[in-house]
Motif scaffolding. Structure first.
Motif, mmCIF file in Angstrom:
data_model
loop_
_atom_site.group_PDB
_atom_site.id
_atom_site.type_symbol
_atom_site.label_atom_id
_atom_site.label_comp_id
_atom_site.label_asym_id
_atom_site.label_seq_id
_atom_site.Cartn_x
_atom_site.Cartn_y
_atom_site.Cartn_z
ATOM 1 N N ARG A 250 0.841 -1.198 0.000
ATOM 2 C CA ARG A 250 0.000 0.000 0.000
ATOM 3 C C ARG A 250 0.873 1.243 0.000
ATOM 4 O O ARG A 250 1.910 1.279 0.695
ATOM 5 N N GLU A 251 0.448 2.260 -0.735
ATOM 6 C CA GLU A 251 1.235 3.478 -0.865
ATOM 7 C C GLU A 251 0.340 4.706 -0.719
ATOM 8 O O GLU A 251 -0.849 4.658 -1.044
ATOM 9 N N GLY A 252 0.922 5.774 -0.246
ATOM 10 C CA GLY A 252 0.168 7.005 -0.099
ATOM 11 C C GLY A 252 -0.009 7.711 -1.431
ATOM 12 O O GLY A 252 0.885 7.680 -2.275
ATOM 13 N N VAL A 253 -1.156 8.323 -1.614
ATOM 14 C CA VAL A 253 -1.462 9.056 -2.845
ATOM 15 C C VAL A 253 -1.546 10.555 -2.567
ATOM 16 O O VAL A 253 -0.912 11.359 -3.231
ATOM 17 N N ALA B 124 0.968 11.313 -8.294
ATOM 18 C CA ALA B 124 -0.342 11.939 -8.343
ATOM 19 C C ALA B 124 -0.286 13.421 -8.724
ATOM 20 O O ALA B 124 -1.304 13.983 -9.144
ATOM 21 N N LYS B 125 0.860 14.019 -8.576
ATOM 22 C CA LYS B 125 0.978 15.454 -8.821
ATOM 23 C C LYS B 125 0.600 15.814 -10.253
ATOM 24 O O LYS B 125 1.043 15.178 -11.203
ATOM 25 N N GLY B 126 -0.249 16.817 -10.375
ATOM 26 C CA GLY B 126 -0.667 17.280 -11.685
ATOM 27 C C GLY B 126 -1.820 16.516 -12.292
ATOM 28 O O GLY B 126 -2.389 16.950 -13.302
ATOM 29 N N ARG B 127 -2.159 15.365 -11.713
ATOM 30 C CA ARG B 127 -3.257 14.556 -12.259
ATOM 31 C C ARG B 127 -4.396 14.359 -11.267
ATOM 32 O O ARG B 127 -5.556 14.265 -11.654
ATOM 33 N N PHE B 128 -4.058 14.259 -9.995
ATOM 34 C CA PHE B 128 -5.061 13.986 -8.951
ATOM 35 C C PHE B 128 -5.250 15.228 -8.089
ATOM 36 O O PHE B 128 -4.307 16.000 -7.858
ATOM 37 N N ASN C 73 -19.024 16.008 5.303
ATOM 38 C CA ASN C 73 -18.062 15.065 5.914
ATOM 39 C C ASN C 73 -17.517 14.103 4.878
ATOM 40 O O ASN C 73 -17.401 12.888 5.119
ATOM 41 N N THR C 74 -17.198 14.635 3.722
ATOM 42 C CA THR C 74 -16.776 13.784 2.610
ATOM 43 C C THR C 74 -15.439 14.253 2.054
ATOM 44 O O THR C 74 -15.220 15.458 1.877
ATOM 45 N N LEU C 75 -14.585 13.293 1.795
ATOM 46 C CA LEU C 75 -13.283 13.514 1.175
ATOM 47 C C LEU C 75 -13.357 13.018 -0.249
ATOM 48 O O LEU C 75 -13.951 11.962 -0.512
ATOM 49 N N TYR C 76 -12.770 13.760 -1.168
ATOM 50 C CA TYR C 76 -12.794 13.383 -2.580
ATOM 51 C C TYR C 76 -11.375 13.200 -3.108
ATOM 52 O O TYR C 76 -10.429 13.787 -2.606
ATOM 53 N N LEU C 77 -11.283 12.394 -4.148
ATOM 54 C CA LEU C 77 -10.052 12.303 -4.928
ATOM 55 C C LEU C 77 -10.458 12.334 -6.390
ATOM 56 O O LEU C 77 -11.014 11.371 -6.910
ATOM 57 N N GLU C 78 -10.197 13.464 -7.021
ATOM 58 C CA GLU C 78 -10.457 13.619 -8.444
ATOM 59 C C GLU C 78 -9.227 13.123 -9.188
ATOM 60 O O GLU C 78 -8.120 13.610 -8.963
ATOM 61 N N MET C 79 -9.428 12.140 -10.044
ATOM 62 C CA MET C 79 -8.305 11.534 -10.762
ATOM 63 C C MET C 79 -8.499 11.730 -12.259
ATOM 64 O O MET C 79 -9.513 11.293 -12.820
ATOM 65 N N GLY D 278 -5.145 23.180 8.999
ATOM 66 C CA GLY D 278 -4.631 24.270 8.189
ATOM 67 C C GLY D 278 -4.882 24.120 6.706
ATOM 68 O O GLY D 278 -4.695 25.057 5.942
ATOM 69 N N GLY D 279 -5.305 22.922 6.317
ATOM 70 C CA GLY D 279 -5.581 22.685 4.904
ATOM 71 C C GLY D 279 -4.362 22.333 4.073
ATOM 72 O O GLY D 279 -4.452 22.290 2.848
ATOM 73 N N THR D 280 -3.228 22.079 4.708
ATOM 74 C CA THR D 280 -2.034 21.696 3.949
ATOM 75 C C THR D 280 -2.281 20.383 3.208
ATOM 76 O O THR D 280 -2.839 19.444 3.768
ATOM 77 N N ILE D 281 -1.858 20.358 1.950
ATOM 78 C CA ILE D 281 -2.065 19.182 1.106
ATOM 79 C C ILE D 281 -0.726 18.662 0.603
ATOM 80 O O ILE D 281 0.149 19.448 0.235
ATOM 81 N N ASN D 282 -0.602 17.359 0.583
ATOM 82 C CA ASN D 282 0.595 16.717 0.036
ATOM 83 C C ASN D 282 0.181 15.646 -0.959
ATOM 84 O O ASN D 282 -0.817 14.940 -0.753
ATOM 85 N N TYR D 283 0.957 15.540 -2.029
ATOM 86 C CA TYR D 283 0.714 14.528 -3.057
ATOM 87 C C TYR D 283 1.962 13.685 -3.253
ATOM 88 O O TYR D 283 3.087 14.190 -3.201
ATOM 89 N N ASP D 284 1.727 12.408 -3.532
ATOM 90 C CA ASP D 284 2.816 11.576 -4.013
ATOM 91 C C ASP D 284 3.198 12.066 -5.403
ATOM 92 O O ASP D 284 2.349 12.602 -6.136
#
Length: 118
Positions: free
Chosen positions: A45-48, A64-68, A77-83, A55-61
């Motif tokens: 398993r890997e982080g995406v 995923a950068k530039g695409r997700f 109460n919902t988290l999304y991942l737009e891919m 604070g709203g800080t976001i990190n991408y693998d």
């Protein structure tokens, strides 16, 4: 305790898009970090992507950068991942996770949703 339920997975052709959702219930006020992970067939398993909720800080693998895009709807109460621009190597079981710790130690996990890119 927090419960997480993912949805939105499916099969798509390379270059296509999907939006994953993860709805949280329970003691959601305790959550400090939310993230998306994936486990490709036969691999670890890997982080995406992850978001630090105070604070709203976001990190991408890098994969995923530039695409997700990770985003959170507090009212739902919902988290999304737009891919977007999906590749066959994005094929995996995708999981959302939550942490009640400032260190983002992942404590709660959803059951996963399958994404297949051909």
């Amino acid at each position: 305790h927090v419960q997480l339920v993912e949805s939105g997975g499916g099969s798509v052709q390379a270059g296509g898009s999907l939006r994953l959702s993860c709805t949280a219930s329970g003691y959601t006020d305790s959550i400090t970090c939310l993230g998306w992970f994936r486990q490709p067939p036969g691999k670890e398993r890997e982080g995406v992507a992850a978001i630090y909720t105070p604070g709203g800080t976001i990190n991408y693998d890098d994969s995923a950068k530039g695409r997700f895009t990770i985003a959170k709807d507090n009212a739902r109460n919902t988290l999304y991942l737009e891919m977007n621009s999906l590749k066959p190597e994005d094929t995996a079981m995708y999981y959302c996770a939550a942490s009640p710790y400032w260190s983002c130690q992942w404590t709660y996990w959803g059951q996963g949703t399958q994404v297949t890119v051909s």
